[in-house]
Design an enzyme around this catalytic site. Structure first.
Site, PDB file in Angstrom:
ATOM      1  N   SER A  13     -68.487 -73.406  40.056  1.00 32.46           N
ATOM      2  CA  SER A  13     -69.845 -72.920  39.863  1.00 32.46           C
ATOM      3  C   SER A  13     -70.301 -73.223  38.439  1.00 32.46           C
ATOM      4  O   SER A  13     -70.312 -74.379  38.030  1.00 32.46           O
ATOM      5  CB  SER A  13     -69.906 -71.428  40.212  1.00 32.46           C
ATOM      6  N   MET A  14     -70.668 -72.221  37.643  1.00 30.51           N
ATOM      7  CA  MET A  14     -71.058 -72.495  36.264  1.00 30.51           C
ATOM      8  C   MET A  14     -69.967 -73.251  35.525  1.00 30.51           C
ATOM      9  O   MET A  14     -70.244 -74.086  34.648  1.00 30.51           O
ATOM     10  CB  MET A  14     -71.362 -71.190  35.530  1.00 30.51           C
TER      11      MET A  14
END
Length: 283
Positions: free
Chosen positions: A117-118
Site C-alpha cells: 500500500s503506502m
C-alpha cells in the site's frame, strides 16, 4: 535549514524494534549469520509498511523466508520506539531521509525493496532516490496492494475525522467486528494513520524514466483500493519485466493466511543466484 528538513536520530532508529534489532543508539546484538566484521552475502529485503502500520507485520518473515534472506523492516517516525517523533506528511522528505538511513546502515548493496500500500509508493520513491544519487538500486521491486504512483493523490486538504478513519479501517477488513483489543490499538494509531493518508493524498507523481529493475506486483481479489487494473498500471514503471500476481483476500491480506503465495514468490526470487535474477518470463 531547508523547510522540509528535520533533526535526524541515529540511522539505527530506522531499523529498530522488537525482534528486529537494538533500540536507537544501542550497539547491535550478535545474530545468526556471518561472523562480525565480515560482509553478509545474503540479499536484503527492505520492507515498508502500509499507512498507519508498523514493522511488526514483518516480525515472522525471517523465519518464513528462511536463512537465505536478510529481512530489514523500516520503522517510520510516529510508531514503535519512535512514537514521540512527528510522522511525515509529505513523500519527498520521507524518501530522502529513508535513503540517507539505508546508505548509512550499509543496506544498499545487494538488496530488494518490498512495500505494501503506502509502503509500495515509498519503496518506489526510494528506488528513484537511489538512482538520482547514482547509488546501487534494488535488484527487484515488489509492490503489493498499491495502485501505480500516478494514480495516487486526492483532496489533500480534506479533514480526516476520527470516525471516518475508524470506518475506513473496519471497511477494509483490518479489524474483526468486536475486536476490542484491535479497536483500542486503532485509537492510539489514529494520528499516524491520518498523517500517512495525508501523505498519500498530497503525493503527485513526478515524471521520470522507468526503473531498470524487474518488478513483481501483487493484487488481492477483494481489494477496493488497489484493484487489478490499477495494479497492472505499474508495468509502465520498469524497463525490465513485471510479473502481476493475483492473490486471495482483501487489502490487508498481508496479515493473514492469504499471504503465503506472496512469501513463496519472495523466497523464490530472492534466493535465485544473482545471474538468474533477471526473470525470463513473459506476462
Amino acid at each position: 535549514m531547508h523547510l522540509t528538513e528535520r533533526p535526524q536520530p541515529p540511522f539505527r532508529a530506522w531499523f529498530a524494534g522488537p525482534g528486529f534489532g537494538p533500540p536507537p543508539g544501542a550497539d547491535a546484538e550478535p545474530t545468526a549469520g556471518p561472523a562480525p566484521g565480515t560482509p553478509d552475502p545474503r540479499p536484503r529485503l527492505i520492507c515498508f509498511s502500509y499507512a498507519g502500520g508498523t514493522p511488526s507485520v514483518y516480525r515472522d518473515w525471517p523465519r518464513l523466508l528462511g536463512p537465505g534472506v536478510t529481512v530489514v523492516p523500516v520503522l517510520l517516525p510516529g510508531r514503535g520506539l519512535r512514537l514521540g517523533e512527528v510522522p511525515y506528511a509529505d513523500m519527498a522528505p520521507l524518501a530522502r531521509d529513508v535513503t540517507d538511513a539505508l546508505v548509512a546502515a550499509g543496506h544498499v548493496g545487494d538488496h530488494a525493496l518490498f512495500g505494501h500500500s503506502m509502503g509500495a509508493l515509498l519503496a518506489y520513491e526510494v528506488a528513484c532516490e537511489l538512482r538520482a544519487r547514482e547509488l546501487s538500486g534494488p535488484s527487484h521491486l515488489f509492490v503489493s496492494g498499491s495502485r501505480a504512483p500516478h494514480l495516487y493523490g486526492g483532496p489533500a486538504d480534506q479533514a480526516l475525522g476520527d470516525d471516518d478513519l475508524r470506518h475506513l479501517v473496519h471497511d477494509l477488513g483490518a479489524l474483526d467486528p468486536g475486536d476490542r483489543v484491535g479497536d483500542s490499538y486503532l485509537e492510539r494509531r489514529l494520528p499516524v494513520l491520518r498523517a500517512d493518508l495525508t501523505l498519500c493524498a498530497r503525493y503527485r507523481w513526478r515524471p521520470r524514466r522507468p526503473l531498470d529493475c524487474p518488478m513483481t506486483a501483487f493484487s488481492a481479489a477483494g481489494d477496493p483500493l488497489a484493484p487489478p487494473d490499477r495494479v497492472e498500471a505499474w508495468r509502465a514503471y520498469t524497463s525490465a519485466s513485471l510479473l502481476h500476481r493475483r492473490v486471495a483476500g482483501g487489502h490487508f491480506y498481508l496479515t493473514g493466511p492469504a499471504r503465503l503465495p506472496l512469501l513463496r514468490e519472495l523466497r523464490a526470487e530472492l534466493t535465485r543466484h544473482p545471474e538468474e535474477r533477471e526473470p525470463a518470463w513473459t506476462y
